[in-house]
Enzyme design. Sequence first.
Site, mmCIF file in Angstrom:
data_model
loop_
_atom_site.group_PDB
_atom_site.id
_atom_site.type_symbol
_atom_site.label_atom_id
_atom_site.label_comp_id
_atom_site.label_asym_id
_atom_site.label_seq_id
_atom_site.Cartn_x
_atom_site.Cartn_y
_atom_site.Cartn_z
ATOM 1 N N ALA A 229 0.810 -1.219 0.000
ATOM 2 C CA ALA A 229 0.000 0.000 0.000
ATOM 3 C C ALA A 229 0.845 1.273 0.000
ATOM 4 C CB ALA A 229 -0.993 0.009 1.170
ATOM 5 N N GLY A 258 5.138 -14.513 3.174
ATOM 6 C CA GLY A 258 5.382 -15.025 1.836
ATOM 7 C C GLY A 258 4.290 -14.669 0.843
ATOM 8 N N ASP A 282 -0.606 -8.288 10.935
ATOM 9 C CA ASP A 282 -1.725 -7.681 10.191
ATOM 10 C C ASP A 282 -2.886 -8.688 10.124
ATOM 11 O OD1 ASP A 282 -3.094 -5.657 8.894
ATOM 12 O OD2 ASP A 282 -2.117 -5.946 6.960
ATOM 13 N N GLY A 319 -5.383 -7.783 4.638
ATOM 14 C CA GLY A 319 -4.796 -8.255 5.882
ATOM 15 C C GLY A 319 -4.237 -9.650 5.668
HETATM 16 ZN ZN LIG Z 1 -3.675 -3.681 8.843
#
Ligand SMILES: [Zn+2]
Length: 404
Positions: A229, A258, A282, A319
Site C-alpha cells: 500500500a 510469503g 496484520d 490483511g
Molecule cells: Zn492492517
Amino acid sequence: MSGYVLHVGRLAAPGGVLDDAYLVVEQGRLVSTGTGAPPGTDGPVVDLPGLLAAPGFIDVHVHGGGGFEVNRPTVAEVSRSVVGMARFHVAHGTTALLATTVSDSAEALLTAVEGVADVVLSPDGPGAGAQVLGSHLEGPWIAPSRAGAQYPAAIRPPSVSELSSLVARSRGTVRLVTLAPEVPGATEVVRAAASAGVVVSIGHTDADADAARAAFDAGARHVTHLFNAMPPVHHRRPGPVPVALADDRVFVELIADGVHVHPTVISVVAAAAPDRLVLITDAIGATGAGPGRYRLGPLEVLVERDRAVLADHPETVAGSVLTMDRAVAFAVNSAGVPLEVALRAASLHPATVLGETAKGRLAPGADADIVLLDEDLGVAGTIVAGRVAHDPGGLLASLAGDRG
Ligand SMILES: [Zn+2]
C-alpha cells in the site's frame, strides 16, 4: 510460592543466544538470568532442555484472530472481541499487542478505542491472553489511491480535532496511528500525535521520497507494512521505502508470510535494517478460524488457506491470516533471516517503538513475558507477566496457580 525457575536448553538473551541457561521469575518479573546450574529457590524448577526461551512476541499491527476482530458495533462487543483475540494470539507466542482498527466512521472508531481502553485499563486485562497495550489506528487519514483493504468511504482528511477526541475517549491508550503524510492536513496531525506521545507511522500512502523524509523530520518514526500500500522502489524515483531504510530513526514493519512480501525482499530488509525491522501479523478476525467469508470492518473478505482477499476485488490482499510464531519461522526458514534478528524484530524492536522499556528482552528487571520455542520454532508455551497463559503439552503444569 514466591517464584519459579525455568532451566532451558537455550535462552535468547539481549547479547545473544546462550546454551544451558536459566531464568528466575518472581512477582511477574525476571529477577535473574544466567547459564549453568540454576540457583537454589523455594519455588519449582522446571527443566526444559529441548526448548529455547525467547522474549514474548509483541504485535503492533493486528486486527483480530480466532474469529474476533477489533471493529465491532458496541463498546462491550469491542472489549469482548479484543479479549478473544488476545487469547487466540497468546497461543502463538504473542504476549503483548496493539488492537488495530481499520478505517471506519468517526463514531465507530470512538467506540473501538473506548472498548480497547476498557481492556487495557482493567485490572485483569484480558485474563489469560496477551497483554493489550493499547490501540493502533490504521486509517482513516490515508490516501484513497492506496486504500488496499480499507473501506474507501471511511477515508477522510486528517484532523487534529478528531485525533484529540480519539485520544481522549481512549483515555490515552491510542499508541500508534498510521496515516498518509502527503495528504493535506497530515503534517499538523503528525506533530500533534507526536507531542501527545502517539507514535506516527506512514502507510497506505502515495508519498514520494521527499514527502516521506519530511514526515520523518516532522516526527513520524514507523512505516506500516513496508512495501504494501505504497509506491514501489524505482531506482530514479525511490519512493518512501529506501528513505525509511536509510533513516536510523525509523522502524519498518514487514508481514513475513510469503504472500505480502517475497522472501528475498524480507532478507534484504533484514540485512539493511537489522535493528529496525518489526515483524507484524496484520492478522484479521478470520485468522485461525478456517477458510470462508468474513468481515474486515465494513468490507467482506474471502479467506483461503494462506491468504485473505477482498470478496469484491480478489486481487487485493486484505490483511493476513498470519500469526507471530509463523512470521518468525518464515523469516528464519524461508527468508534466511538470522534467528536472533528475527526474534528481536518480534520483541525488542516493537517494544522500542512503543517505549516499553520493560518488554522485549529477557534480562533482570524486565517483565516475565516469555515464549518457549521448540526446534521448529513452534510454540511450546507462553508466559505473560510470569503467569502461564499457554501450555499445550503440560510442560509448565507445576506452575499452575503460581503467580510467578
Ligand atoms: Zn492492517
